[in-house]
Design a protein around this motif. Structure first.
Motif, PDB file in Angstrom:
ATOM      1  N   SER A 145      11.470 102.377  -4.905  1.00  0.00           N
ATOM      2  CA  SER A 145      12.747 101.739  -4.552  1.00  0.00           C
ATOM      3  C   SER A 145      12.520 100.438  -3.791  1.00  0.00           C
ATOM      4  CB  SER A 145      13.595 102.705  -3.706  1.00  0.00           C
ATOM      5  OG  SER A 145      12.893 103.065  -2.525  1.00  0.00           O
ATOM      6  N   ASP A 146      11.345  99.825  -3.913  1.00  0.00           N
ATOM      7  CA  ASP A 146      11.036  98.594  -3.180  1.00  0.00           C
ATOM      8  C   ASP A 146      11.896  97.409  -3.618  1.00  0.00           C
ATOM      9  OD1 ASP A 146       9.139 100.045  -1.910  1.00  0.00           O
ATOM     10  OD2 ASP A 146       7.402  99.005  -2.757  1.00  0.00           O
ATOM     11  N   LEU A 147      12.454  97.475  -4.841  1.00  0.00           N
ATOM     12  CA  LEU A 147      13.258  96.357  -5.349  1.00  0.00           C
ATOM     13  C   LEU A 147      14.748  96.678  -5.333  1.00  0.00           C
ATOM     14  CD1 LEU A 147      11.041  95.224  -8.368  1.00  0.00           C
ATOM     15  CD2 LEU A 147      11.132  94.279  -6.053  1.00  0.00           C
ATOM     16  N   GLY A 148      15.136  97.671  -4.594  1.00  0.00           N
ATOM     17  CA  GLY A 148      16.550  98.006  -4.515  1.00  0.00           C
ATOM     18  C   GLY A 148      16.727  99.360  -3.858  1.00  0.00           C
ATOM     19  N   PRO A 149      17.938  99.773  -3.690  1.00  0.00           N
ATOM     20  CA  PRO A 149      18.178 101.066  -3.026  1.00  0.00           C
ATOM     21  C   PRO A 149      17.719 102.255  -3.859  1.00  0.00           C
ATOM     22  CG  PRO A 149      20.236 100.142  -3.876  1.00  0.00           C
ATOM     23  CD  PRO A 149      19.191  99.090  -4.038  1.00  0.00           C
ATOM     24  N   ASN A 150      17.656 102.080  -5.191  1.00  0.00           N
ATOM     25  CA  ASN A 150      17.275 103.180  -6.069  1.00  0.00           C
ATOM     26  C   ASN A 150      15.957 102.884  -6.776  1.00  0.00           C
ATOM     27  OD1 ASN A 150      19.764 104.588  -5.553  1.00  0.00           O
ATOM     28  ND2 ASN A 150      20.774 103.122  -6.939  1.00  0.00           N
ATOM     29  N   ALA A 151      15.337 103.942  -7.286  1.00  0.00           N
ATOM     30  CA  ALA A 151      14.101 103.766  -8.044  1.00  0.00           C
ATOM     31  C   ALA A 151      14.390 103.066  -9.372  1.00  0.00           C
ATOM     32  CB  ALA A 151      13.451 105.130  -8.291  1.00  0.00           C
ATOM     33  N   LEU A 152      13.360 102.488  -9.965  1.00  0.00           N
ATOM     34  CA  LEU A 152      13.531 101.801 -11.240  1.00  0.00           C
ATOM     35  C   LEU A 152      13.960 102.773 -12.332  1.00  0.00           C
ATOM     36  CD1 LEU A 152      10.370  99.473 -11.380  1.00  0.00           C
ATOM     37  CD2 LEU A 152      12.710  98.814 -10.792  1.00  0.00           C
ATOM     38  N   THR A 153      14.928 102.367 -13.127  1.00  0.00           N
ATOM     39  CA  THR A 153      15.344 103.155 -14.288  1.00  0.00           C
ATOM     40  C   THR A 153      14.492 102.750 -15.493  1.00  0.00           C
ATOM     41  OG1 THR A 153      16.988 101.518 -14.994  1.00  0.00           O
ATOM     42  CG2 THR A 153      17.700 103.183 -13.389  1.00  0.00           C
ATOM     43  N   ASP A 154      14.604 103.524 -16.587  1.00  0.00           N
ATOM     44  CA  ASP A 154      13.897 103.144 -17.814  1.00  0.00           C
ATOM     45  C   ASP A 154      14.351 101.772 -18.302  1.00  0.00           C
ATOM     46  OD1 ASP A 154      12.422 105.436 -17.828  1.00  0.00           O
ATOM     47  OD2 ASP A 154      13.555 106.436 -19.426  1.00  0.00           O
ATOM     48  N   GLY A 155      15.644 101.474 -18.106  1.00  0.00           N
ATOM     49  CA  GLY A 155      16.162 100.166 -18.498  1.00  0.00           C
ATOM     50  C   GLY A 155      15.507  99.044 -17.701  1.00  0.00           C
ATOM     51  N   HIS A 156      15.361  99.252 -16.385  1.00  0.00           N
ATOM     52  CA  HIS A 156      14.691  98.254 -15.549  1.00  0.00           C
ATOM     53  C   HIS A 156      13.250  98.039 -16.013  1.00  0.00           C
ATOM     54  CE1 HIS A 156      17.626  99.184 -12.021  1.00  0.00           C
ATOM     55  NE2 HIS A 156      18.053  98.165 -12.746  1.00  0.00           N
ATOM     56  N   LYS A 157      12.555  99.136 -16.298  1.00  0.00           N
ATOM     57  CA  LYS A 157      11.153  99.035 -16.726  1.00  0.00           C
ATOM     58  C   LYS A 157      11.033  98.262 -18.031  1.00  0.00           C
ATOM     59  CE  LYS A 157       9.647 103.312 -14.454  1.00  0.00           C
ATOM     60  NZ  LYS A 157       9.109 104.699 -14.648  1.00  0.00           N
ATOM     61  N   GLU A 158      11.941  98.528 -18.964  1.00  0.00           N
ATOM     62  CA  GLU A 158      11.898  97.811 -20.234  1.00  0.00           C
ATOM     63  C   GLU A 158      12.202  96.331 -20.051  1.00  0.00           C
ATOM     64  OE1 GLU A 158      14.489  99.925 -22.899  1.00  0.00           O
ATOM     65  OE2 GLU A 158      12.889 101.293 -23.540  1.00  0.00           O
ATOM     66  N   PHE A 159      13.152  96.002 -19.150  1.00  0.00           N
ATOM     67  CA  PHE A 159      13.462  94.594 -18.870  1.00  0.00           C
ATOM     68  C   PHE A 159      12.254  93.886 -18.252  1.00  0.00           C
ATOM     69  CE2 PHE A 159      18.187  95.246 -19.085  1.00  0.00           C
ATOM     70  CZ  PHE A 159      18.438  94.188 -19.937  1.00  0.00           C
ATOM     71  N   ILE A 160      11.608  94.522 -17.280  1.00  0.00           N
ATOM     72  CA  ILE A 160      10.455  93.908 -16.602  1.00  0.00           C
ATOM     73  C   ILE A 160       9.319  93.685 -17.594  1.00  0.00           C
ATOM     74  CG2 ILE A 160       8.635  94.341 -14.896  1.00  0.00           C
ATOM     75  CD1 ILE A 160      10.762  95.795 -13.201  1.00  0.00           C
ATOM     76  N   THR A 161       9.075  94.689 -18.436  1.00  0.00           N
ATOM     77  CA  THR A 161       8.003  94.575 -19.421  1.00  0.00           C
ATOM     78  C   THR A 161       8.338  93.543 -20.489  1.00  0.00           C
ATOM     79  OG1 THR A 161       7.452  96.903 -19.078  1.00  0.00           O
ATOM     80  CG2 THR A 161       6.600  95.853 -21.077  1.00  0.00           C
ATOM     81  N   SER A 162       9.565  93.562 -20.973  1.00  0.00           N
ATOM     82  CA  SER A 162       9.965  92.664 -22.051  1.00  0.00           C
ATOM     83  C   SER A 162      10.066  91.220 -21.586  1.00  0.00           C
ATOM     84  CB  SER A 162      11.312  93.122 -22.630  1.00  0.00           C
ATOM     85  OG  SER A 162      11.218  94.429 -23.143  1.00  0.00           O
ATOM     86  N   ALA A 163      10.312  90.990 -20.288  1.00  0.00           N
ATOM     87  CA  ALA A 163      10.393  89.618 -19.781  1.00  0.00           C
ATOM     88  C   ALA A 163       9.067  88.901 -19.978  1.00  0.00           C
ATOM     89  CB  ALA A 163      10.780  89.632 -18.304  1.00  0.00           C
ATOM     90  N   THR A 164       7.960  89.599 -19.749  1.00  0.00           N
ATOM     91  CA  THR A 164       6.636  89.009 -19.961  1.00  0.00           C
ATOM     92  C   THR A 164       6.454  88.645 -21.420  1.00  0.00           C
ATOM     93  OG1 THR A 164       5.787  90.453 -18.225  1.00  0.00           O
ATOM     94  CG2 THR A 164       4.167  89.352 -19.614  1.00  0.00           C
ATOM     95  N   THR A 165       6.851  89.546 -22.296  1.00  0.00           N
ATOM     96  CA  THR A 165       6.666  89.324 -23.724  1.00  0.00           C
ATOM     97  C   THR A 165       7.551  88.191 -24.227  1.00  0.00           C
ATOM     98  OG1 THR A 165       6.263  91.690 -23.905  1.00  0.00           O
ATOM     99  CG2 THR A 165       6.573  90.483 -25.940  1.00  0.00           C
ATOM    100  N   LEU A 166       8.788  88.109 -23.718  1.00  0.00           N
ATOM    101  CA  LEU A 166       9.674  87.012 -24.116  1.00  0.00           C
ATOM    102  C   LEU A 166       9.088  85.672 -23.670  1.00  0.00           C
ATOM    103  CD1 LEU A 166      12.314  85.982 -25.307  1.00  0.00           C
ATOM    104  CD2 LEU A 166      13.404  86.400 -23.087  1.00  0.00           C
ATOM    105  N   GLY A 167       8.565  85.627 -22.450  1.00  0.00           N
ATOM    106  CA  GLY A 167       7.924  84.396 -21.974  1.00  0.00           C
ATOM    107  C   GLY A 167       6.718  84.042 -22.823  1.00  0.00           C
ATOM    108  N   ALA A 168       5.922  85.060 -23.195  1.00  0.00           N
ATOM    109  CA  ALA A 168       4.746  84.820 -24.028  1.00  0.00           C
ATOM    110  C   ALA A 168       5.139  84.324 -25.413  1.00  0.00           C
ATOM    111  CB  ALA A 168       3.916  86.095 -24.141  1.00  0.00           C
ATOM    112  N   LEU A 169       6.249  84.846 -25.939  1.00  0.00           N
ATOM    113  CA  LEU A 169       6.746  84.392 -27.235  1.00  0.00           C
ATOM    114  C   LEU A 169       7.069  82.903 -27.192  1.00  0.00           C
ATOM    115  CD1 LEU A 169       7.934  84.760 -30.083  1.00  0.00           C
ATOM    116  CD2 LEU A 169      10.031  85.608 -29.021  1.00  0.00           C
ATOM    117  N   LEU A 170       7.773  82.484 -26.150  1.00  0.00           N
ATOM    118  CA  LEU A 170       8.133  81.067 -26.026  1.00  0.00           C
ATOM    119  C   LEU A 170       6.908  80.208 -25.741  1.00  0.00           C
ATOM    120  CD1 LEU A 170      11.440  81.435 -23.945  1.00  0.00           C
ATOM    121  CD2 LEU A 170      11.188  81.113 -26.415  1.00  0.00           C
TER     122      LEU A 170
END
Length: 541
Positions: free
Chosen positions: A88-113
């Motif tokens: 929960s270091d990045l908010g009051p709640n633990a990371l959800t699966d959606g958060h994990k996919e966004f964090i992971t996919s952000a790297t890939t989107l940047g790499a694509l560009l």
């Protein structure tokens, strides 16, 4: 007047004015142009490649360049351990699966560009400058992640890292290929992949070390700035690609670089290498000077040679690399092993990344000797088998070992598929295909596992691996042993599987002939009677 006529006139003008002691060799430059036009191996090119002993300069140059691979591997591998320790270091709640996919996919989107613009940018600025830009972005992204306080700030830092990964993934192999001797080109590029896997091992090791420390994930992501800073310093001492220098008209600079790469060659041999390289790429230079960027982009689809190299082989192999599902292990292995029930999921992930590293060393040994095509044909069935019984650690190791031996390396030989005039564009589009597939897999994996269970997901990936293997059998030619300028001849008529075999055989025969000639000259220099002279004496000549 067309560009081929310009080339011939330039060579003939040089021949008329040359006083070089190797005039007999220079007079053969027009034959190089003729053979390039007709799609044949030229004997003078083989002679020029004769002195290719590997020097310390080449190894140091490749070692400095492959730090980009280390950064690529570290920054894509470190997120696996970080995702299970952020809590929960990045908010009051633990990371959800959606958060994990966004964090992971952000790297890939940047790499694509980043990958999409990298090759094109390097044609304009040079390869070395783009590597420096990538290092600056790596440093900024690492710091941004280490100090972030919200999920969206973390996503932004990962996106920035992704741009750096995309730039490095595209340009580092290309830069290495253009500076490596032909006989070692595949191995030199695999060294970059070795560093990618080493970066992943280091990332998992650091992840295991910081697993039990509160906030340790900030150290994991922040340490990525260190190798980027080291490489940025080294880049001030590395040369530019000789092909880029020749395209700029800097023949003296290209000769100076080749003199360092081939330090064991005599001065006249280095001069010959420069002139042969100039003749071989002159057509590409003419095309670059006489066409616009848009026209060259169109040629990637409307020129049959470029279309086959790009849309089928370059993009096809990169798509296969991602759609096989390997990166799901890199990104989510800790999460997956935690679900299965392992008490130390990050440590088990270290076993996977260690296997990847060890079997990449196998490819390092054999990729130029066995060849790209045969390695792919032999290793792909192991990936299919590993996924079909993907219910234990052993089957995962089988899959990773098979991937690391073949598919993890071969697609990054992509730069050798394209002529110099479109090499930047071709590598950009191929790299972008890689990261588009990565984005698709990374952003859907957890959801796919939830919908059809892990067994169903791995069965789906096994089917994709089977289709990829069939693609290799029918569409992927062998390029080992051919120079960068010779590879594009392969695609003149079809996908070139038989044509590549013919060209490699012809070159092997010419190389054997040249070695025989050199042995005869050595005997003559020592005052020994050659076999030819013995026959002549016996016949009374």
């Amino acid at each position: 007047m067309n560009h081929k006529t310009d080339i011939r006139e330039s060579v003939e003008k040089h021949e008329d004015t040359s006083t070089d002691p190797m005039d007999s060799d220079i007079n053969s430059l027009k034959d190089i142009i003729r053979d390039i036009d007709s799609g044949e191996i030229n004997e003078m090119v083989v002679v020029a490649e004769g002195e290719e002993k590997t020097t310390w300069f080449v190894w140091i140059l490749v070692a400095c360049s492959t730090i980009s691979g280390l950064l690529f591997g570290y920054d894509t591998g470190v997120i696996s351990g970080a995702l299970v320790t952020i809590g929960s270091d990045l908010g009051p709640n633990a990371l959800t699966d959606g958060h994990k996919e966004f964090i992971t996919s952000a790297t890939t989107l940047g790499a694509l560009l980043g990958g999409l613009v990298a090759g094109v940018m390097s044609d304009w600025t040079g390869r070395r400058v783009v590597l420096g830009v990538a290092d600056i972005i790596f440093i900024g992204g690492a710091i941004a992640q280490a100090v972030c306080r919200t999920v969206w700030a973390m996503i932004g830092g990962r996106f920035l890292i992704g741009i750096g990964v995309g730039l490095a993934a595209c340009i580092a192999p290309l830069y290495i290929q253009e500076l490596s001797p032909t006989r070692l080109r595949g191995r030199m590029v695999v060294l970059n992949v070795v560093m990618i896997t080493l970066g992943q091992v280091i990332a998992y090791g650091i992840g295991a070390g910081f697993f039990s420390i509160h906030g340790g994930w900030r150290w994991m992501v922040g340490l990525g700035a260190v190798p980027a800073g080291v490489q940025l310093g080294f880049l001030f001492f590395l040369p530019e690609s000789p092909r880029i220098l020749i395209r700029r008209g800097d023949m003296a600079g290209a000769t100076a670089v080749l003199r360092k790469v081939y330090a064991h060659a005599r001065p006249e041999e280095v001069e010959l290498k420069t002139k042969v390289l100039h003749a071989a790429v002159r057509q590409s230079i003419q095309i670059t000077q006489s066409t616009t960027f848009v026209q060259r982009c169109k040629s990637m689809m409307f020129n049959p040679v470029n279309r086959r190299a790009l849309s089928t082989v370059g993009c096809g192999m990169q798509a296969f690399q991602q759609l096989c599902g390997f990166n799901t292990l890199m990104y989510y292995s800790a999460t997956l092993f935690k679900q299965i029930g392992f008490n130390q999921p990050t440590a088990v992930g270290l076993i996977i990344s260690g296997t990847n590293f060890i079997f990449t060393l196998v490819a390092l040994k054999w990729i130029d000797q066995v060849g790209r095509r045969r390695i792919m044909i032999y290793s792909a069935p192991g990936m299919i088998l590993g996924f079909m019984v993907f219910n234990c650690l052993v089957s995962m190791i089988v899959f990773v070992a098979s991937y690391a031996t073949g598919l993890g390396n071969v697609p990054w030989q992509q730069g050798e598929l394209f002529g110099l005039e479109v090499r930047g564009i071709g590598t950009s589009l191929s790299t972008a295909t890689n990261w588009a597939g990565n984005l698709l897999i990374g952003s859907t994996y957890l959801s796919l596992m939830d919908k059809i269970t892990p067994a169903g997901a791995f069965g789906f990936y096994a089917g994709l691996c089977l289709l990829g293997w069939i693609f290799v059998l029918f569409c992927f030619p062998e390029t080992a042993g051919l120079s960068l300028e010779e590879v594009k001849m392969v695609f003149r008529n079809g996908f070139g599987i038989k044509e590549s075999q013919r060209l490699r055989t012809n070159k092997k025969n010419l190389r054997a002939k040249e070695k025989g000639r050199l042995r005869e000259e050595e005997k003559k220099d020592r005052g020994e009677t050659s076999e030819i002279q013995k026959v002549e004496r016996q016949e009374g000549v």
